[in-house]
Design a protein around this motif. Structure first.
Motif, short mmCIF file in Angstrom:
data_model
loop_
_atom_site.label_atom_id
_atom_site.label_comp_id
_atom_site.label_asym_id
_atom_site.label_seq_id
_atom_site.Cartn_x
_atom_site.Cartn_y
_atom_site.Cartn_z
N ASP A 405 -9.09 -4.93 6.77
CA ASP A 405 -9.37 -3.58 7.29
C ASP A 405 -10.15 -2.78 6.25
OD1 ASP A 405 -9.36 -1.26 8.75
OD2 ASP A 405 -7.26 -0.77 8.34
N PRO A 406 -11.41 -3.15 6.01
CA PRO A 406 -12.17 -2.51 4.92
C PRO A 406 -12.40 -1.02 5.11
CG PRO A 406 -13.60 -3.87 6.30
CD PRO A 406 -12.20 -4.17 6.72
N ASP A 407 -12.42 -0.53 6.34
CA ASP A 407 -12.66 0.89 6.59
C ASP A 407 -11.37 1.69 6.78
OD1 ASP A 407 -15.46 0.55 6.54
OD2 ASP A 407 -15.40 -0.20 8.61
N ASN A 408 -10.22 1.05 6.58
CA ASN A 408 -8.92 1.70 6.69
C ASN A 408 -8.74 2.36 8.06
OD1 ASN A 408 -6.36 2.49 5.83
ND2 ASN A 408 -7.10 4.43 4.99
N ARG A 409 -9.14 1.68 9.12
CA ARG A 409 -8.96 2.22 10.46
C ARG A 409 -7.50 2.25 10.90
NH1 ARG A 409 -13.61 4.84 11.72
NH2 ARG A 409 -15.42 3.56 11.27
N SER A 410 -6.68 1.41 10.31
CA SER A 410 -5.28 1.31 10.72
C SER A 410 -4.38 2.25 9.95
CB SER A 410 -4.78 -0.13 10.53
OG SER A 410 -4.79 -0.47 9.16
N GLY A 411 -4.88 2.89 8.90
CA GLY A 411 -4.04 3.73 8.05
C GLY A 411 -3.15 2.93 7.13
N ALA A 412 -3.48 1.65 6.93
CA ALA A 412 -2.63 0.77 6.13
C ALA A 412 -2.58 1.17 4.66
CB ALA A 412 -3.11 -0.67 6.26
N PHE A 413 -3.69 1.68 4.12
CA PHE A 413 -3.74 1.99 2.70
C PHE A 413 -2.77 3.11 2.35
CE2 PHE A 413 -7.70 -0.28 3.22
CZ PHE A 413 -7.79 -1.01 2.06
N GLU A 414 -2.72 4.17 3.18
CA GLU A 414 -1.81 5.27 2.90
C GLU A 414 -0.35 4.79 2.99
OE1 GLU A 414 -5.60 7.06 4.39
OE2 GLU A 414 -4.31 5.40 4.98
N SER A 415 -0.04 4.05 4.05
CA SER A 415 1.33 3.57 4.23
C SER A 415 1.75 2.66 3.08
CB SER A 415 1.45 2.81 5.56
OG SER A 415 1.15 3.65 6.64
N PHE A 416 0.85 1.82 2.65
CA PHE A 416 1.14 0.90 1.55
C PHE A 416 1.39 1.68 0.27
CE2 PHE A 416 -0.12 -1.91 -1.94
CZ PHE A 416 0.60 -3.05 -1.64
N ALA A 417 0.57 2.69 0.01
CA ALA A 417 0.71 3.49 -1.21
C ALA A 417 2.00 4.29 -1.20
CB ALA A 417 -0.50 4.42 -1.37
N TYR A 418 2.32 4.93 -0.07
CA TYR A 418 3.54 5.73 0.01
C TYR A 418 4.79 4.85 -0.13
CZ TYR A 418 0.59 9.56 1.71
OH TYR A 418 -0.36 10.54 1.84
N LYS A 419 4.71 3.66 0.41
CA LYS A 419 5.85 2.76 0.34
C LYS A 419 6.26 2.49 -1.10
CE LYS A 419 5.35 -1.32 -0.40
NZ LYS A 419 4.93 -2.73 -0.52
N GLN A 420 5.29 2.47 -2.01
CA GLN A 420 5.58 2.14 -3.40
C GLN A 420 6.59 3.09 -4.02
OE1 GLN A 420 4.19 -0.77 -2.80
NE2 GLN A 420 3.54 -0.87 -4.93
N LEU A 421 6.61 4.35 -3.55
CA LEU A 421 7.53 5.33 -4.12
C LEU A 421 8.99 4.96 -3.88
CD1 LEU A 421 5.66 8.60 -3.08
CD2 LEU A 421 5.78 7.59 -5.37
N LEU A 422 9.26 4.24 -2.78
CA LEU A 422 10.62 3.79 -2.49
C LEU A 422 10.81 2.30 -2.75
CD1 LEU A 422 11.54 5.69 0.81
CD2 LEU A 422 12.36 6.13 -1.51
N PHE A 423 9.82 1.69 -3.36
CA PHE A 423 9.87 0.25 -3.58
C PHE A 423 9.94 -0.09 -5.07
CE2 PHE A 423 7.99 -3.98 -3.94
CZ PHE A 423 8.68 -4.67 -2.96
N GLU A 424 8.96 0.38 -5.83
CA GLU A 424 8.86 0.02 -7.24
C GLU A 424 10.09 0.40 -8.06
OE1 GLU A 424 6.72 -1.81 -8.54
OE2 GLU A 424 4.91 -1.77 -7.32
N PRO A 425 10.72 1.57 -7.81
CA PRO A 425 11.89 1.88 -8.65
C PRO A 425 13.08 0.96 -8.42
CG PRO A 425 10.98 3.87 -7.65
CD PRO A 425 10.34 2.69 -6.96
N ILE A 426 13.06 0.16 -7.36
CA ILE A 426 14.24 -0.64 -7.01
C ILE A 426 13.99 -2.13 -7.24
CG2 ILE A 426 15.88 -1.22 -5.17
CD1 ILE A 426 15.06 1.48 -3.86
N VAL A 427 12.98 -2.69 -6.59
CA VAL A 427 12.69 -4.12 -6.70
C VAL A 427 11.25 -4.30 -7.19
CG1 VAL A 427 14.35 -4.95 -4.99
CG2 VAL A 427 12.15 -4.09 -4.23
N GLY A 428 10.84 -5.56 -7.36
CA GLY A 428 9.49 -5.81 -7.85
C GLY A 428 9.28 -5.33 -9.27
#
Length: 475
Positions: A405-428
């Motif tokens: 999705d090179p043009d970010n038509r699905s909104g995946a980039f924002e969702s992926f970035a926001y997810k990190q706030l509840l992901f990185e502090p716990i796992v990974g």
């Protein structure tokens, strides 16, 4: 003991190795097609030219040769062996410094489905690893129970987390852990790109990729315009700052990295003191083995929050923070790979292959079978990034996102970035990543298997329910 001049030449050699690695990567098409970073190439070169490969070959032919230690001196290799555990703190301290923090409603609306999938994949890695440890790895191969953590540490955490957890593995008696973890991280990175590319071709062929030249999703927003006024104000304030202060922007930003690590160190020391006067007096020691890097991430969040509350966010430049973190990660990867013991890897080849196959299989199956039921819209586009991240590093996930999705038509980039706030502090590489080996060592594999299975079940139930509700609301 090495001297400061050894440190100096150790890092000069790393810089040269990265340049040579970049040249090799550009000349070899297979490395470019697999998107292998130059730091991986440089680290493998350092490994092959060190005492574990070149030195071992020379020693078998002529034990008196000056090359029995490889082409690098013993002091330089000693510098490299201590570097991963140091520089990984810088990597994690920079993760949230300079990041835009959305409103709670905006954050949850975009991140909730992504969080469910990412957490499910991560906790599933623990479940798979613990089942393998209980049934095969410990009874058949005699490996300690903490081997169950390797899939999550290496695949979800990547090379940086593997390097950061090395001391914990050694302290718990799992001396083969650091080498196996780093080798698994390399397997995860390569297999993530390869399997992701294959899945993208499959998704296009079967119509599972829905994005086109049209705007397909109401939530897709132009984030560059969304906060343009705020960004313009920050840019002006930053220009005024550097005009009035005699300080290099890189130095100023690195100062905030140091402050984040200092906050993390203070928190960790406070937790160790609390442990020593409470549950630690009974012999249960957990915080003692926790490395600094996941707490440095929390330190970064604290610094960012303070700057937001005082309206001083213009002091930090996110691109510079990414450069600082990127440099530290490159050093971590090169020195970690250079320090792998090939003999240890050879002695544990069968368990290594079993863990690799199991980890790859779980990640791919979780994406294919769970993605459609946890992500309400554009599950393929939004899920492929999580699969890539779960098999190497965040950059692998972003690479696969751009491929699909090179043009970010699905909104995946924002969702992926926001997810990190509840992901990185716990796992990974977060708090549970650091605590898992200690919990297994203190409480045993079966109780932690039940715990991780329950957490996996929670995220699956929440994800299924949340996905169903969002689809109802959109319909």
């Amino acid at each position: 003991m090495f001297k400061l001049i050894d440190v100096f030449w150790g890092y000069i050699l790393i810089a040269i190795l990265i340049l040579v690695g970049r040249l090799i990567r550009q000349r070899l098409g297979i490395l470019r097609s697999l998107y292998i970073p130059s730091s991986i190439v440089a680290g493998i070169m350092a490994l092959l030219l060190g005492k574990g490969a070149l030195g071992a070959v020379v020693k078998s032919v002529n034990p008196e040769s000056p090359l029995v230690q490889g082409i690098f001196s013993e002091n330089i290799q000693a510098v490299w062996s201590q570097s991963p555990g140091i520089f990984i703190n810088i990597v994690f301290a920079t993760l949230f410094l300079g990041q835009y923090v959305p409103t709670l409603r905006e954050f949850w609306r975009k991140a909730a489905p992504q969080v469910a999938l990412g957490q499910a994949i991560a906790w599933g890695q623990y479940v798979v690893g613990l089942i393998l440890a209980i049934t095969i790895l410990t009874p058949v191969f005699g490996l300690p129970p903490v081997v169950a953590c390797l899939i999550e540490v290496a695949f979800e955490g990547g090379h940086g987390t593997s390097a950061g957890m090395a001391a914990t593995f050694i302290d718990l008696g799992f001396t083969a852990g650091p080498d196996l973890s780093l080798a698994l991280a390399t397997v995860g990175l390569i297999s993530g790109v390869v399997s992701g590319t294959i899945l993208i071709h499959w998704g296009r062929r079967t119509g599972r990729i829905k994005v086109s030249s049209e705007v397909l999703y109401d939530d897709v927003e132009n984030t560059e315009n969304e906060h343009s006024e705020e960004e313009a104000n920050i840019t002006i304030a930053r220009k005024n700052l550097f005009r009035n202060l005699l300080i290099d922007p890189l130095s100023l930003n690195f100062g905030f990295v140091g402050l984040a690590i200092a906050f993390g160190w203070l928190i960790l020391e406070a937790l160790r003191v609390i442990e020593s006067i409470t549950w630690g007096r009974g012999g249960l020691e957990l915080i003692t083995y926790v490395p600094l890097f996941p707490i440095a991430l929390i330190g970064g969040i604290i610094v960012q929050y303070i700057l937001m509350r005082t309206r001083r966010t213009y002091l930090i430049s996110r691109p510079l923070m990414e450069n600082i973190g990127g440099l530290a990660l490159d050093i971590t990867i090169v020195t970690a790979l250079a320090s792998i013991s090939l003999s240890t890897l050879g002695d544990n080849l069968a368990p290594f292959l079993i863990i690799s196959i199991a980890g790859i299989t779980w990640n791919v199956c979780a994406f294919v079978f769970l993605g459609p039921h946890l992500l309400p819209f554009y599950w393929f586009e939004r899920g492929i990034g999580d699969m890539g991240q779960s098999m190497g590093v965040t950059s692998t996930g972003l690479l696969l996102l751009r491929m699909v999705d090179p043009d970010n038509r699905s909104g995946a980039f924002e969702s992926f970035a926001y997810k990190q706030l509840l992901f990185e502090p716990i796992v990974g590489g977060g708090l549970f990543t650091a605590a898992a080996p200690l919990l297994i060592a203190n409480f045993g594999s079966l109780p932690i298997l039940l715990l991780t299975s329950a957490i996996l079940a929670f995220w699956l139930i929440f994800g299924f329910y949340n996905c169903k509700q969002l689809r109802k609301q959109s319909g």
